[in-house]
Each structure stands twice: as structure tokens, then as C-alpha cells.
Design an enzyme around this catalytic site. Structure first.
Site, short mmCIF file in Angstrom:
data_model
loop_
_atom_site.label_atom_id
_atom_site.label_comp_id
_atom_site.label_asym_id
_atom_site.label_seq_id
_atom_site.Cartn_x
_atom_site.Cartn_y
_atom_site.Cartn_z
N ASP A 17 165.21 27.48 29.51
CA ASP A 17 166.28 27.33 30.49
C ASP A 17 165.83 28.11 31.72
O ASP A 17 164.93 28.96 31.63
CB ASP A 17 167.58 27.90 29.90
CG ASP A 17 168.74 27.83 30.88
OD1 ASP A 17 168.89 26.80 31.56
OD2 ASP A 17 169.48 28.83 30.98
N ARG A 18 166.44 27.87 32.86
CA ARG A 18 166.01 28.58 34.07
C ARG A 18 166.94 29.75 34.40
O ARG A 18 166.56 30.91 34.24
CB ARG A 18 165.95 27.60 35.27
CG ARG A 18 165.20 28.17 36.46
CD ARG A 18 165.42 27.36 37.72
NE ARG A 18 166.70 27.72 38.32
CZ ARG A 18 167.18 27.17 39.42
NH1 ARG A 18 166.52 26.22 40.04
NH2 ARG A 18 168.34 27.56 39.92
N ASP A 19 168.16 29.46 34.83
CA ASP A 19 169.09 30.50 35.28
C ASP A 19 169.52 31.38 34.11
O ASP A 19 170.01 30.89 33.10
CB ASP A 19 170.31 29.87 35.95
CG ASP A 19 169.94 29.01 37.15
OD1 ASP A 19 168.97 29.35 37.84
OD2 ASP A 19 170.63 28.00 37.40
N THR A 61 166.81 22.39 32.82
CA THR A 61 167.87 23.12 33.50
C THR A 61 168.96 22.19 34.03
O THR A 61 168.66 21.19 34.70
CB THR A 61 167.29 24.00 34.63
OG1 THR A 61 168.34 24.68 35.30
CG2 THR A 61 166.47 23.21 35.63
N ARG A 112 172.38 16.02 30.64
CA ARG A 112 172.86 17.41 30.66
C ARG A 112 172.84 18.03 29.26
O ARG A 112 173.27 17.42 28.30
CB ARG A 112 174.28 17.48 31.22
CG ARG A 112 174.36 17.17 32.70
CD ARG A 112 175.77 17.34 33.23
NE ARG A 112 176.32 18.65 32.94
CZ ARG A 112 175.99 19.78 33.57
NH1 ARG A 112 175.10 19.74 34.54
NH2 ARG A 112 176.52 20.93 33.24
#
Length: 190
Positions: A17-19, A61, A112
Site C-alpha cells: 500500500d502507499r499512504d 493504492t 478498489r
């Protein structure tokens, strides 16, 4: 389960994941410009270490700030281009970035997280990818559900209090951060 039990080698793929994993996550907001992007402490070094362990490193993400009109696709692309430059500068590598920019109600392709559209796209791009030899590192329940839905090993990073007792069954391994995960992987490989 422990990371040493997995016997991770170059056949494995790492999904990130990024954030909240690589960069600072803004609760109830989005990283909309490069000026708002801050690497979390130790994440660049972790990405460098992990580049020596995994065959592929892929980012998955959800970025519905684009779907909400708070930023454009070109803004997101610029953020990712700059992020990749920094990662490469520090000796790391990321093979691909998959984004789901749609609003949840408009996600007709199932992109998503926790749906597996981004994993399917990665499999199409990298046919040798084996989800049974893949890990997802994330900081949310939807990341863990995504991993379970795709048949991956799940690694939760961050505040364990964000995971309810009911959702803890979705998590195979807990780590405090991406840097902590990288350290554990390096120890497990010795």
C-alpha cells in the site's frame, strides 16, 4: 505465522500500500501534490533492503482523490514519478504502481481494495506472479481483505488498535512499520 517460516526468496512478490506504509497518510484527506508527500521514517532504506529480497515490488493504492476531483490524474502521475525517482536514488526499485482512482460507487471493474482488480492487473502484467508467494503490506483492514481475497500473506503495519478483534484474523503478521518489516525480513533470511 512468522516471516522466517515463509522462506522468502526471489520467487516472491511484495505488494505495498502507499499512504501510511511508504509515505505519511493524512486522515480524511489525500496527498494531492508532491509538496504534500513525505516518506515515512525509514521507508526509503526499507525499500532499498527489500529490493534485494523480492523479485517484484508493486504498489497497489486506492486514490479516490482523483475521482472526487480534488486532484487530477496528471497530479497523481507526477507524485508517483517523483516518488520513483527518490526510491531509485536511494537504491530501491518499484516495478509497477497500480491505482484505483474511482469512487467506490463507480468502481464497476472492481479495482478498489478490498476487491482484487489491481492484483489481477498485476498478474496480467507479470504472468509468473504467484499470489501464494506474495505478501501485501498495508495499514488498513481493506489492505488485509485485499490480500486475503487474492490469496496473499497479509502484513499489517502501524497501530494495531486500528484492527478490531474480529478483523485480526485477516492479519498473518504484525509489524510496527515498513522499516520494521524490512528488518524482520533481513533477520529471517539469515
Amino acid at each position: 505465522m512468522t516471516l522466517s517460516e515463509l522462506k522468502i526468496d526471489k520467487a516472491w512478490t511484495l505488494f505495498l500500500d502507499r499512504d501510511g506504509v511508504i509515505n505519511l497518510h493524512y486522515p480524511n484527506d489525500y496527498v494531492k501534490t508532491w509538496d504534500e508527500f513525505y516518506f515515512l521514517e525509514g521507508s526509503l532504506d526499507a525499500l532499498t533492503q527489500l529490493a534485494h529480497v523480492f523479485r517484484r515490488i508493486l504498489i497497489v493504492t486506492n486514490q479516490q482523490g482523483v475521482g472526487r476531483g480534488l486532484m487530477g490524474q496528471e497530479d497523481l502521475d507526477f507524485i508517483h514519478a517523483e516518488m520513483l525517482k527518490e526510491v531509485r536514488k536511494h537504491g530501491g526499485r518499484i516495478h509497477a504502481i497500480y491505482t484505483a482512482t474511482e469512487l467506490k460507487e463507480n468502481d464497476v471493474k472492481g479495482m478498489r481494495k478490498p476487491l482484487t482488480g489491481m492484483a489481477k492487473r498485476a498478474k496480467k502484467d507479470f504472468p509468473e506472479l504467484d499470489f501464494a508467494k506474495s505478501l501485501i503490506v498495508g495499514d488498513s483492514v481493506s489492505d488485509m481483505q485485499f490480500g486475503r481475497n487474492a490469496g496473499m500473506i497479509t502484513v499489517f503495519v502501524g497501530d494495531v488498535a486500528k484492527i478490531t478483534d474480529e478483523d485480526k484474523s485477516l492479519v498473518d503478521v504484525f509489524c510496527e512499520s515498513l522499516a520494521g518489516f524490512a528488518s524482520e525480513i533481513m533477520v529471517a533470511r539469515k
